[in-house]
Scaffold this motif. Structure first.
Motif, PDB file in Angstrom:
ATOM      1  N   PHE A 211     -37.971 -61.659  -9.805  1.00 55.61           N
ATOM      2  CA  PHE A 211     -39.407 -61.646  -9.546  1.00 55.61           C
ATOM      3  C   PHE A 211     -40.245 -61.801 -10.812  1.00 55.61           C
ATOM      4  N   ARG A 212     -39.590 -61.909 -11.960  1.00 62.26           N
ATOM      5  CA  ARG A 212     -40.292 -62.061 -13.234  1.00 62.26           C
ATOM      6  C   ARG A 212     -41.292 -60.928 -13.450  1.00 62.26           C
ATOM      7  N   VAL A 213     -40.824 -59.680 -13.287  1.00 62.53           N
ATOM      8  CA  VAL A 213     -41.680 -58.511 -13.499  1.00 62.53           C
ATOM      9  C   VAL A 213     -41.030 -57.567 -14.508  1.00 62.53           C
ATOM     10  N   PRO A 214     -41.794 -57.033 -15.444  1.00 62.58           N
ATOM     11  CA  PRO A 214     -41.270 -55.995 -16.321  1.00 62.58           C
ATOM     12  C   PRO A 214     -41.018 -54.706 -15.527  1.00 62.58           C
ATOM     13  N   ILE A 215     -39.922 -54.036 -15.825  1.00 56.84           N
ATOM     14  CA  ILE A 215     -39.616 -52.729 -15.242  1.00 56.84           C
ATOM     15  C   ILE A 215     -39.264 -51.797 -16.394  1.00 56.84           C
ATOM     16  N   VAL A 216     -40.052 -50.736 -16.554  1.00 56.56           N
ATOM     17  CA  VAL A 216     -39.836 -49.794 -17.653  1.00 56.56           C
ATOM     18  C   VAL A 216     -39.480 -48.432 -17.079  1.00 56.56           C
ATOM     19  N   VAL A 217     -38.271 -47.961 -17.332  1.00 55.76           N
ATOM     20  CA  VAL A 217     -37.852 -46.625 -16.913  1.00 55.76           C
ATOM     21  C   VAL A 217     -38.682 -45.604 -17.681  1.00 55.76           C
ATOM     22  N   ASP A 224     -45.117 -39.828 -21.947  1.00 56.04           N
ATOM     23  CA  ASP A 224     -44.122 -40.730 -21.353  1.00 56.04           C
ATOM     24  C   ASP A 224     -44.817 -41.857 -20.610  1.00 56.04           C
ATOM     25  N   ILE A 225     -45.763 -41.493 -19.768  1.00 53.26           N
ATOM     26  CA  ILE A 225     -46.413 -42.485 -18.913  1.00 53.26           C
ATOM     27  C   ILE A 225     -47.242 -43.463 -19.733  1.00 53.26           C
ATOM     28  N   LEU A 226     -47.988 -42.957 -20.708  1.00 54.79           N
ATOM     29  CA  LEU A 226     -48.771 -43.852 -21.564  1.00 54.79           C
ATOM     30  C   LEU A 226     -47.864 -44.802 -22.347  1.00 54.79           C
ATOM     31  N   HIS A 227     -46.748 -44.266 -22.837  1.00 54.83           N
ATOM     32  CA  HIS A 227     -45.803 -45.114 -23.572  1.00 54.83           C
ATOM     33  C   HIS A 227     -45.209 -46.173 -22.641  1.00 54.83           C
ATOM     34  N   GLY A 228     -44.866 -45.769 -21.412  1.00 48.37           N
ATOM     35  CA  GLY A 228     -44.333 -46.718 -20.448  1.00 48.37           C
ATOM     36  C   GLY A 228     -45.330 -47.816 -20.115  1.00 48.37           C
ATOM     37  N   ILE A 229     -46.601 -47.442 -19.965  1.00 50.84           N
ATOM     38  CA  ILE A 229     -47.641 -48.435 -19.701  1.00 50.84           C
ATOM     39  C   ILE A 229     -47.763 -49.404 -20.870  1.00 50.84           C
ATOM     40  N   GLU A 242     -38.458 -57.898 -18.565  1.00 51.37           N
ATOM     41  CA  GLU A 242     -37.188 -57.254 -18.878  1.00 51.37           C
ATOM     42  C   GLU A 242     -37.188 -55.817 -18.364  1.00 51.37           C
ATOM     43  N   VAL A 243     -36.017 -55.229 -18.334  1.00 51.28           N
ATOM     44  CA  VAL A 243     -35.878 -53.797 -18.033  1.00 51.28           C
ATOM     45  C   VAL A 243     -35.741 -53.060 -19.355  1.00 51.28           C
ATOM     46  N   GLU A 244     -36.651 -52.118 -19.596  1.00 52.32           N
ATOM     47  CA  GLU A 244     -36.617 -51.317 -20.816  1.00 52.32           C
ATOM     48  C   GLU A 244     -36.567 -49.841 -20.452  1.00 52.32           C
ATOM     49  N   ASN A 245     -36.087 -49.035 -21.375  1.00 54.85           N
ATOM     50  CA  ASN A 245     -35.880 -47.613 -21.114  1.00 54.85           C
ATOM     51  C   ASN A 245     -36.751 -46.757 -22.027  1.00 54.85           C
ATOM     52  N   GLN A 246     -37.887 -46.316 -21.526  1.00 56.85           N
ATOM     53  CA  GLN A 246     -38.743 -45.400 -22.279  1.00 56.85           C
ATOM     54  C   GLN A 246     -38.152 -44.001 -22.298  1.00 56.85           C
ATOM     55  N   TYR A 247     -37.424 -43.633 -21.233  1.00 59.29           N
ATOM     56  CA  TYR A 247     -36.964 -42.262 -21.010  1.00 59.29           C
ATOM     57  C   TYR A 247     -35.543 -42.069 -21.551  1.00 59.29           C
ATOM     58  N   ALA A 248     -35.318 -42.555 -22.764  1.00 58.57           N
ATOM     59  CA  ALA A 248     -33.969 -42.558 -23.334  1.00 58.57           C
ATOM     60  C   ALA A 248     -33.416 -41.160 -23.562  1.00 58.57           C
ATOM     61  N   ARG A 249     -34.291 -40.158 -23.638  1.00 57.32           N
ATOM     62  CA  ARG A 249     -33.783 -38.800 -23.854  1.00 57.32           C
ATOM     63  C   ARG A 249     -33.057 -38.256 -22.626  1.00 57.32           C
ATOM     64  N   SER A 250     -33.180 -38.947 -21.487  1.00 58.58           N
ATOM     65  CA  SER A 250     -32.508 -38.498 -20.271  1.00 58.58           C
ATOM     66  C   SER A 250     -31.661 -39.584 -19.628  1.00 58.58           C
TER      67      SER A 250
END
Length: 378
Positions: A211-217, A224-229, A242-250
């Motif tokens: 779908f050509r959409v970014p997905i950020v965990v 967390d939410i501001l960083h994800g945005i 791309e799929v990126e992982n903001q929540y890497a601590r978990s």
């Protein structure tokens, strides 16, 4: 509080908000999948820190909210039986069925108990061999391992008076359904960190590509939410998906493999109806044939039960990001937490409940102010 306060730091939040504003040059619509994220956004006013070009859409990330009306009615029928002890998490007791809720059934004398773990319900069954004990197994992939363990343990211990009413739903099929809808407005997703803690994030890779959409965990605290945005906006502005992982601590890429193996042993993937949304293919869990003796729907003969939903409630449009809660004509008047039309008003993660709790006075003021200005212009 360590590991919490640092993710609520006001100065860091302002820096992230400023970075989002500097990065944004076009209008973008980003959906947070999880209801816990929705409550953080509304409670802390995260959306009000963002530039006007950024629109946050509230997704279907509340398993209580999307539990179909048929399942609620089945729960009411089972709980009302004199031989049954019905166990549930507390947030399910106020969810309206077509003729009441579990609290009203309890008020009429039914043995409805709040538990804090499905294993508590197994213990209740062990201690009450003369009664049928049913646990309402609701949730996304987050709660599925514990519910699978309860069934697995009940079978191993031969506790045959225990069963589960399963209403598990899966996140990736819901994201695909949203993106495939003709009225879709979502251009990027904040994926639910707790779901990905269990499942990892590899299953999102095909969705981002298709779908050509970014997905950020993303996590659940304000930073967390501001960083994800910010991570979503950076991708959108540069044409990446791309799929990126903001929540890497978990969250790890492959998630919790032992939990996944247990879920696969107990559950199979099935089509599932989502309240207010409709049926989504391959979007839910059901017990495998080996565990059919613990299936409450089969045990009590309620497999083919069907019921229509209230046409006045727009929770389906809210859950798909098409409308905001305050855009519902019944919001705060005919629909309140005390007298809800839909589950999104009573769940602890429901978008309507978040707006009622944190925004209803602000929305009332905005409507009145708009009416006043409109009258002045006339």
């Amino acid at each position: 509080m360590k590991y919490v306060d640092e993710y609520r730091n006001q100065e860091n939040a302002q820096r992230l908000a400023a970075a989002i504003a500097r990065t944004t040059t076009k209008p973008w619509s980003i959906m947070e999948v999880c209801g816990g994220q929705t409550h953080s956004i509304v409670k802390y006013g995260i959306d009000e820190l963002l530039p006007s070009q950024i629109t946050l859409l509230h997704g279907p990330g509340c398993p209580v909210c999307v539990t179909p009306l048929e399942l609620i009615d089945k729960a009411l029928q089972i709980a009302a039986r004199p031989e049954v002890i019905f166990c549930s998490f507390g947030d399910m007791l106020r969810v309206p069925g077509s003729g009441g809720d579990l609290f009203s059934v309890k008020a009429k004398g039914a043995d409805v108990r709040i538990v804090y773990s499905p294993l508590d319900a197994v213990k209740v069954a062990r201690e009450n061999p003369q009664r049928e004990v049913v646990f309402f197994a609701v949730g996304f992939e987050t709660t599925a391992p514990a519910n699978a363990m309860a069934v697995f343990q009940a079978q191993a211990q031969k506790i045959l008076n225990f069963s589960v009413l399963v209403s598990h739903v899966l996140v990736p099929p819901a994201i695909e359904a949203i993106l495939s809808a003709p009225d879709n407005r979502t251009q990027a997703f904040l994926a639910a960190g707790h779901v990905c803690t269990v499942m990892g994030f590899e299953e999102y890779l095909p969705l981002a590509k298709k779908f050509r959409v970014p997905i950020v965990v993303t996590g659940f605290e304000p930073l967390d939410i501001l960083h994800g945005i910010l991570m979503c906006v950076e991708q959108l502005e540069h044409g990446r998906a791309e799929v990126e992982n903001q929540y890497a601590r978990s969250v790890q890429r492959k998630g919790n493999r032992p939990a996944q193996e247990l879920m696969a042993k107990v559950f199979r993937i099935v089509d599932r109806k989502w309240r207010g949304v409709g049926e989504i293919p391959q979007s839910g869990f059901s017990l495998r044939a080996e565990f059919a003796a613990f299936d409450a729907e089969k045990k009590f003969g309620l497999v083919d039960y069907r019921v229509d939903e209230d046409s006045e409630c727009i929770s389906g449009q809210v859950l798909r990001g098409v409308k905001k809660p305050h855009e519902c004509p019944a919001f705060g008047t005919r629909c309140t937490p005390e007298r809800p039309l839909g589950a999104t008003m009573v769940s602890s993660e429901g978008a309507c409940a978040a707006y009622y709790l944190y925004r209803r006075h602000a929305e009332t003021f905005r409507v009145a102010e708009g009416a006043r200005k409109g009258a002045g212009n006339v």
